[in-house]
Design a protein around this motif. Sequence first.
Motif, PDB file in Angstrom:
ATOM      1  N   LYS A 125     -18.672  22.243  13.064  1.00 18.45           N
ATOM      2  CA  LYS A 125     -19.938  21.603  13.413  1.00 18.45           C
ATOM      3  C   LYS A 125     -21.048  22.636  13.566  1.00 18.45           C
ATOM      4  O   LYS A 125     -22.183  22.418  13.118  1.00 18.45           O
ATOM      5  N   PRO A 135      -8.219  19.924  17.684  1.00 19.68           N
ATOM      6  CA  PRO A 135      -8.748  19.026  16.658  1.00 19.68           C
ATOM      7  C   PRO A 135      -9.287  19.751  15.424  1.00 19.68           C
ATOM      8  O   PRO A 135     -10.047  20.698  15.539  1.00 19.68           O
ATOM      9  N   SER A 195     -12.451  25.596  18.587  1.00 23.00           N
ATOM     10  CA  SER A 195     -11.559  24.742  17.813  1.00 23.00           C
ATOM     11  C   SER A 195     -12.204  24.447  16.459  1.00 23.00           C
ATOM     12  O   SER A 195     -13.432  24.487  16.320  1.00 23.00           O
ATOM     13  N   HIS A 252     -12.901  21.799  14.762  1.00 25.19           N
ATOM     14  CA  HIS A 252     -13.918  20.743  14.667  1.00 25.19           C
ATOM     15  C   HIS A 252     -15.277  21.237  15.155  1.00 25.19           C
ATOM     16  O   HIS A 252     -16.311  20.944  14.555  1.00 25.19           O
ATOM     17  N   PHE A 253     -15.274  22.040  16.246  1.00 23.04           N
ATOM     18  CA  PHE A 253     -16.550  22.502  16.797  1.00 23.04           C
ATOM     19  C   PHE A 253     -17.105  23.682  16.007  1.00 23.04           C
ATOM     20  O   PHE A 253     -18.306  23.772  15.777  1.00 23.04           O
ATOM     21  N   GLU A 278     -17.728  19.994   7.989  1.00 20.78           N
ATOM     22  CA  GLU A 278     -16.607  19.302   8.601  1.00 20.78           C
ATOM     23  C   GLU A 278     -15.336  19.661   7.850  1.00 20.78           C
ATOM     24  O   GLU A 278     -15.331  19.763   6.621  1.00 20.78           O
ATOM     25  N   THR A 293     -10.817  17.764  13.142  1.00 27.62           N
ATOM     26  CA  THR A 293     -12.054  16.978  13.182  1.00 27.62           C
ATOM     27  C   THR A 293     -12.049  16.237  14.509  1.00 27.62           C
ATOM     28  O   THR A 293     -11.091  16.326  15.278  1.00 27.62           O
ATOM     29  N   GLU A 294     -13.070  15.455  14.761  1.00 30.18           N
ATOM     30  CA  GLU A 294     -13.133  14.747  16.041  1.00 30.18           C
ATOM     31  C   GLU A 294     -12.079  13.656  16.158  1.00 30.18           C
ATOM     32  O   GLU A 294     -11.836  13.154  17.260  1.00 30.18           O
ATOM     33  N   ASP A 295     -11.451  13.268  15.067  1.00 27.21           N
ATOM     34  CA  ASP A 295     -10.419  12.248  15.145  1.00 27.21           C
ATOM     35  C   ASP A 295      -9.136  12.618  14.389  1.00 27.21           C
ATOM     36  O   ASP A 295      -8.342  11.754  14.031  1.00 27.21           O
ATOM     37  N   TYR A 296      -8.931  13.931  14.163  1.00 21.24           N
ATOM     38  CA  TYR A 296      -7.732  14.380  13.451  1.00 21.24           C
ATOM     39  C   TYR A 296      -7.237  15.651  14.112  1.00 21.24           C
ATOM     40  O   TYR A 296      -7.885  16.710  14.049  1.00 21.24           O
TER      41      TYR A 296
END
Length: 232
Positions: free
Chosen positions: A81, A115, A75, A77-78, A86, A117-120
């Motif tokens: 990372k 995701p 994904s 986000h990962f 980001e 990001t971790e919150d989007y």
Amino acid sequence: MSQAFFIAGTGTDVGKTFFSSLFLAKYGKKFGFQYWKPIQTGLSETNDTAFIQKITDFDSSYFLKPIYELDYPASPHFAAKRASMEIDPKLVLGRIAEIRTKRVLIEGAGGIFVPWTEDYLSWKGIQESNLKVIVIGSSELGTINHTLLTLEALLSRFIPVMGFYLVGPKNDLVEDNMQIIQKLGGVPSFGYTGFPMQKLSPSEFIEYANLNFDIRNHVIGSVMEEGEEFDS
């Protein structure tokens, strides 16, 4: 002028890129559509932009460069990372705003809850882009559940879904799958296209798309602005 539109899948590897290649092969040159995947992961294994360019043999003017090109097959986000970076949703949305009045097919990364990001999540990007959506589902077992869940998630967030399209192997479930998803999902079925039975040259693939994709013009008729000519 037609707006850009978003291709959202019911998951990973359900046929979004195959659908995109069919659409570009049939309508790219005729109507001046371009292909764009803003966030591309898994470059160590595949590159969707390069795949479509190779299978159609269209020149680079039909393709917009991804904003993020990440090697790791995961994904966004990962994968980001792993690359010590980001994803910036505001950057992606800003680029979408710049091309939204152009004829661009925008392919998402994975399913709508993937995701960035971790919150989007991906659905948030689709929602904030305010683009029309076509949902792509697999023709195989399980697609009723996956497609209805995706449609419900999008429609409950007031995201404008034009319809859904199934791709994949031909089987005895396809017709019933399309009928029941249309009946219960609240959006029209735009059709189904199966995979070619053999490897095709670019000219053969274009011919295949012309004969087998969007036979009733539901896709192009929904994408084009009202009053525009789209007779294929």
